[in-house]
Write a protein that holds these residues in place. Structure first.
Motif, PDB file in Angstrom:
ATOM      1  N   PHE A 199      53.602 -37.722 -14.037  1.00  0.00           N
ATOM      2  CA  PHE A 199      52.697 -37.507 -15.159  1.00  0.00           C
ATOM      3  C   PHE A 199      51.295 -37.093 -14.712  1.00  0.00           C
ATOM      4  O   PHE A 199      50.482 -36.687 -15.541  1.00  0.00           O
ATOM      5  N   LEU A 226      48.502 -38.605 -13.963  1.00  0.00           N
ATOM      6  CA  LEU A 226      47.494 -39.187 -14.847  1.00  0.00           C
ATOM      7  C   LEU A 226      46.091 -39.198 -14.235  1.00  0.00           C
ATOM      8  O   LEU A 226      45.119 -39.439 -14.943  1.00  0.00           O
ATOM      9  N   ASP A 280      48.625 -32.028 -18.187  1.00  0.00           N
ATOM     10  CA  ASP A 280      49.258 -31.949 -19.501  1.00  0.00           C
ATOM     11  C   ASP A 280      50.294 -33.076 -19.617  1.00  0.00           C
ATOM     12  O   ASP A 280      51.429 -32.932 -19.174  1.00  0.00           O
ATOM     13  N   VAL A 281      49.869 -34.204 -20.220  1.00  0.00           N
ATOM     14  CA  VAL A 281      50.762 -35.362 -20.360  1.00  0.00           C
ATOM     15  C   VAL A 281      51.884 -35.051 -21.341  1.00  0.00           C
ATOM     16  O   VAL A 281      53.024 -35.484 -21.161  1.00  0.00           O
ATOM     17  N   ALA A 334      54.676 -33.332 -19.622  1.00  0.00           N
ATOM     18  CA  ALA A 334      55.489 -34.256 -18.832  1.00  0.00           C
ATOM     19  C   ALA A 334      56.428 -35.055 -19.722  1.00  0.00           C
ATOM     20  O   ALA A 334      57.592 -35.286 -19.374  1.00  0.00           O
ATOM     21  N   LEU A 368      47.636 -44.111 -18.841  1.00  0.00           N
ATOM     22  CA  LEU A 368      48.148 -43.195 -19.851  1.00  0.00           C
ATOM     23  C   LEU A 368      47.188 -43.069 -21.033  1.00  0.00           C
ATOM     24  O   LEU A 368      46.815 -41.968 -21.427  1.00  0.00           O
ATOM     25  N   HIS A 384      43.876 -41.251 -20.347  1.00  0.00           N
ATOM     26  CA  HIS A 384      43.884 -39.832 -20.007  1.00  0.00           C
ATOM     27  C   HIS A 384      43.252 -39.010 -21.134  1.00  0.00           C
ATOM     28  O   HIS A 384      43.420 -39.314 -22.319  1.00  0.00           O
ATOM     29  N   SER A 387      43.943 -36.190 -22.488  1.00  0.00           N
ATOM     30  CA  SER A 387      44.819 -35.588 -23.489  1.00  0.00           C
ATOM     31  C   SER A 387      45.511 -36.622 -24.375  1.00  0.00           C
ATOM     32  O   SER A 387      46.170 -36.261 -25.353  1.00  0.00           O
ATOM     33  N   VAL A 388      45.355 -37.900 -24.040  1.00  0.00           N
ATOM     34  CA  VAL A 388      46.026 -38.958 -24.802  1.00  0.00           C
ATOM     35  C   VAL A 388      45.034 -39.799 -25.593  1.00  0.00           C
ATOM     36  O   VAL A 388      45.388 -40.399 -26.603  1.00  0.00           O
ATOM     37  N   SER A 416      52.880 -41.589 -11.386  1.00  0.00           N
ATOM     38  CA  SER A 416      51.728 -40.693 -11.287  1.00  0.00           C
ATOM     39  C   SER A 416      51.340 -40.586  -9.835  1.00  0.00           C
ATOM     40  O   SER A 416      51.074 -41.589  -9.172  1.00  0.00           O
TER      41      SER A 416
END
Length: 337
Positions: free
Chosen positions: A167, A169, A175-176, A179, A211, A214, A216-217, A335
């Motif tokens: 992932f 991280l 780009d989670v 993944a 996670l 991150h 993007s999350v 990760s």
């Protein structure tokens, strides 16, 4: 009036009565047990024989009425035999544990049945934790016993490579979602006729923290957590893309005194939910003459009076084999940065 059987007089409880009693006691059910992932399968032998079909599932074409039917090909089949682990655990009920002991908040002496029930409850809890540990390790691909010994590597047994998805991280530009989709596609591509209702992932606290932190999350997690911020613990189920992530911080103290985590630090394991024939726990019968050729129970208990009359041995055992029949449907999450 309740009749209490005194195990220090006569034969006491039978195997059936003790087994029923210990199975009725409440036991701490681990998260994997709550998910109902490993369906219990009672068997009458000490070995499990599985057939591996190295063919592929193909759709049947439509033909005109009267035309020759398609003919099934001969698949390459292999039989594998696995020995069911035997896990005994014993205790003893001594006269001094009963003599003169009073029940909490009562004046009369504590009945023998209450002392016996407390011992059985502790023994059941140990068996339950051992089963949860074995299931967690089997889910990760390697079945271990309560001493941390490796019994079976399911990927090696079925001759497939263990799938892993990085992932990344630690990369803010990573780009989670990509993944997560990669994990989903891998599982979907390897269903081979199996069905599922969704994809779940049990992850370590370290993986979960990285996670949700991150870039993007973050926004998705903040919106998800804001729906019921005071009522729900989002760590018990946060959906991102096709996967529901859950923090799983379980750990157990092994027989040698060392501690082993159910999910490795910084990692996670993704798997399908709602499958029909992917995960199972086979239960073999007890190692007793009276249980020969009978279907196995999850847990057995019996009592054996000592010859000198100075105690009653309480004997319990479980014979479970948690197995992942389709190891290709589980994916290791990690990760690298």
């Amino acid at each position: 009036m309740t009749v209490v059987v005194n195990p220090f007089v006569g034969q006491g409880f039978t195997l059936a009565e003790m087994t029923e009693a210990i199975q009725l006691l409440p036991a701490p059910k681990g998260r994997i047990g709550e998910l109902g992932l490993f369906r219990p399968e009672p068997i009458a032998q000490r070995n499990v024989i599985l057939e591996s079909v190295e063919g592929e599932l193909r759709l049947l074409p439509a033909v005109t009425p009267g035309a020759p039917a398609t003919v099934a090909g001969r698949d390459s089949r292999k039989l594998r035999s696995f020995v069911v682990p035997h896990i005994p655990h014993d205790d003893v009920l001594l006269p001094e544990e009963v003599q003169g002991i009073r029940a909490f908040g009562k004046q009369e002496a504590d009945p023998v049945a209450q002392v016996l029930t407390r011992k059985l409850a502790r023994m059941r809890a140990k068996h339950a934790q051992t089963l949860e540990y074995m299931r967690a390790k089997a889910l990760s691909g390697v079945l271990k016993d309560g001493a941390g010994n490796t019994l079976y590597d399911w990927h090696a047994e079925f001759g497939i490579d263990k799938a892993s998805v990085d992932f990344k991280l630690g990369d803010a530009s990573g780009d989670v979602m990509k993944a997560a989709i990669q994990v989903a596609r891998h599982i979907e591509d390897h269903l081979s006729g199996e069905t599922m209702s969704g994809i779940y992932a049990l992850v370590s606290p370290e993986f979960f923290d990285r996670l949700i932190a991150h870039k993007s999350v973050k926004e998705a997690y903040a919106f998800y957590a804001a729906t019921n911020p005071l009522r729900d613990d989002v760590r018990r189920g946060f959906r991102f893309g096709p996967i529901v992530f859950e923090e799983y911080a379980g750990a157990a103290t092994l027989a040698n005194g060392q501690t082993d985590r159910f999910i490795a630090q910084g990692e996670g394991i993704a798997f399908p939910l709602g499958t029909s024939n992917t995960f199972a726990t086979y239960f073999a019968p007890a190692n007793l003459l009276e249980t020969v050729n009978t279907l196995g129970e999850e847990l057995y208990a019996r009592q054996v009076p000592r010859a000198d009359g100075r105690g009653i041995d309480i004997l319990t055992e479980s014979n479970p084999l948690p197995i992942v029949k389709r190891p290709a449907l589980t994916v290791r999450l990690f990760s690298s940065n």
